[in-house]
Design a protein around this motif. Structure first.
Motif, short mmCIF file in Angstrom:
data_model
loop_
_atom_site.label_atom_id
_atom_site.label_comp_id
_atom_site.label_asym_id
_atom_site.label_seq_id
_atom_site.Cartn_x
_atom_site.Cartn_y
_atom_site.Cartn_z
N PRO A 159 0.82 -1.21 0.00
CA PRO A 159 0.00 0.00 0.00
C PRO A 159 0.85 1.26 0.00
O PRO A 159 1.95 1.29 0.55
N THR A 160 0.34 2.28 -0.63
CA THR A 160 0.97 3.60 -0.62
C THR A 160 -0.13 4.63 -0.39
O THR A 160 -1.32 4.31 -0.41
N GLY A 161 0.28 5.86 -0.19
CA GLY A 161 -0.68 6.94 -0.10
C GLY A 161 -1.71 6.75 1.00
O GLY A 161 -1.39 6.38 2.13
N GLU A 162 -2.96 6.98 0.66
CA GLU A 162 -4.05 6.94 1.65
C GLU A 162 -4.19 5.59 2.34
O GLU A 162 -4.34 5.54 3.57
N PRO A 163 -4.16 4.46 1.61
CA PRO A 163 -4.25 3.18 2.32
C PRO A 163 -3.13 2.97 3.32
O PRO A 163 -3.36 2.46 4.43
N LEU A 164 -1.91 3.36 2.95
CA LEU A 164 -0.78 3.23 3.86
C LEU A 164 -1.01 4.07 5.12
O LEU A 164 -0.78 3.62 6.25
N GLN A 165 -1.48 5.29 4.94
CA GLN A 165 -1.73 6.17 6.08
C GLN A 165 -2.79 5.58 7.00
O GLN A 165 -2.66 5.62 8.23
N ARG A 166 -3.84 5.00 6.40
CA ARG A 166 -4.89 4.41 7.23
C ARG A 166 -4.36 3.22 8.03
O ARG A 166 -4.72 3.04 9.20
N LEU A 167 -3.57 2.37 7.40
CA LEU A 167 -3.06 1.21 8.10
C LEU A 167 -2.11 1.60 9.22
O LEU A 167 -2.13 1.00 10.31
N GLU A 168 -1.29 2.60 8.99
CA GLU A 168 -0.40 3.07 10.06
C GLU A 168 -1.21 3.67 11.20
O GLU A 168 -0.89 3.46 12.38
N GLU A 169 -2.28 4.40 10.85
CA GLU A 169 -3.16 4.95 11.89
C GLU A 169 -3.87 3.83 12.64
O GLU A 169 -4.08 3.91 13.86
#
Length: 330
Positions: A159-169
């Protein structure tokens, strides 16, 4: 869209699923479900808690037994996502704003129930902002984030971008929930799901193992099978097989374990053992139903790890396996 259904498993248990209808089967998610001795219900109840869970999914609904809602086929599902079994949380007597968090939780669940996962995420985020000491808010924010991240991902692609940010959150949210006392197998299983989507398989395996340790007997098969899938992705089929066989001993109605056993035997170069596992899957009074569901790779796409999916795809080409499937459908 995602659709919620109830359907029977072996032994009279009922799985509650939330799955995405799809024709591409490319959206990933480690599978999720909850099972119980009685029909699951998403209805609000004062003693229930909101929980994200994961793992055991199947494709089209067939011959539902009695459930708490009308069950209907929602098509083939590429992903089995997190179940929310929710109620208004309770607070100790004398706590400030006793209804406020409960009301926000109810609104967030209502959004989830109508398949508005972005709105559910927004509402859970608002709940955590207003009530940062409520661990259940953080736990369920993590679930919504994982669902929405997976919706924008492609199987096998980092994942990159928005999906990556959501998973990290989502990972941060599980840590907050754990710090606030929501430390159980369900939460750790959700953490494993997020790590798996990030392809951090070693960490995901450790999260699933910890989840199994903290899980009650009637839930432990879910994180244990997830750990087996992570081990298959890590190219450790022998260790995965040990876990799968333990599931089969302790929870013989967990049908997915028979398919997993077939896949791990295939990964270890044992077509005979693979065929025997498929024969076990197709056995029993309801074996014909399960045999039909597991006769194509569609049943595992989007919910098993990539190497496990590939093993299952290849084993279905084996003539002895095809014969067992054919016999099971008679």
């Amino acid at each position: 869209p995602l659709a919620a259904v109830l359907f029977p498993a072996r032994g009279g248990r009922t799985y509650f699923e939330v799955g995405r209808s799809s024709t591409t089967h490319e959206t990933p998610m480690l599978t999720t479900a909850i099972f119980s001795a009685r029909p699951a219900t998403p209805a609000l109840a004062s003693s229930a808690r909101l929980a994200a869970v994961a793992v055991a999914s199947y494709s089209d609904l067939a011959h539902p037994r009695q459930t708490s809602r009308s069950a209907a086929s929602c098509g083939r599902r590429a992903a089995l996502l997190s179940l929310l079994l929710l109620s208004a949380p309770t607070r100790p007597a004398g706590a400030s704003s006793p209804a406020s968090f409960a009301q926000m939780a109810q609104a967030a669940f209502a959004a989830f129930e109508r398949a508005d996962y972005l709105e559910s995420e927004r509402l859970w985020r608002a709940a955590t902002e207003q009530h940062p000491k409520e661990g259940l808010g953080w736990a369920n924010l993590a679930v919504a984030l994982i669902i929405n991240a997976s919706d924008k991902m492609t199987l096998g692609v980092l994942p990159t971008g928005e999906p990556l940010q959501r998973l990290e959150e989502a990972l941060s949210a599980t840590e907050r929930a754990e710090a606030l006392g929501v430390a159980d197998g369900i939460l750790l299983n959700s953490r494993g799901n997020a790590l798996g989507l990030l392809q951090r398989w070693g960490e995901a395996r450790a999260a699933y193992a910890a989840a199994t340790t903290l899980s009650p007997r009637d839930f432990e098969s879910i994180p244990r099978s997830n750990e087996a899938l992570a081990l298959m992705q890590l190219e450790e089929p022998a260790q995965a097989e040990a876990l799968v066989r333990r599931i089969m001993r302790r929870d013989p109605n967990f049908v997915d374990a028979f398919a997993l056993l077939a896949a791990v035997r295939w990964m270890q170069g044992d077509p005979g053992g693979t065929a025997r596992a498929i024969a076990q899957l197709c056995g029993g009074g309801d074996g014909r139903m399960w045999c039909a569901r597991y006769s194509t790779e569609q049943v595992v796409l989007g919910r098993w790890t990539p190497r496990a999916v590939e093993a299952y795809r290849e084993l279905l080409k084996e003539k002895s396996v095809q014969l067992e499937l054919k016999n099971g459908l008679i």
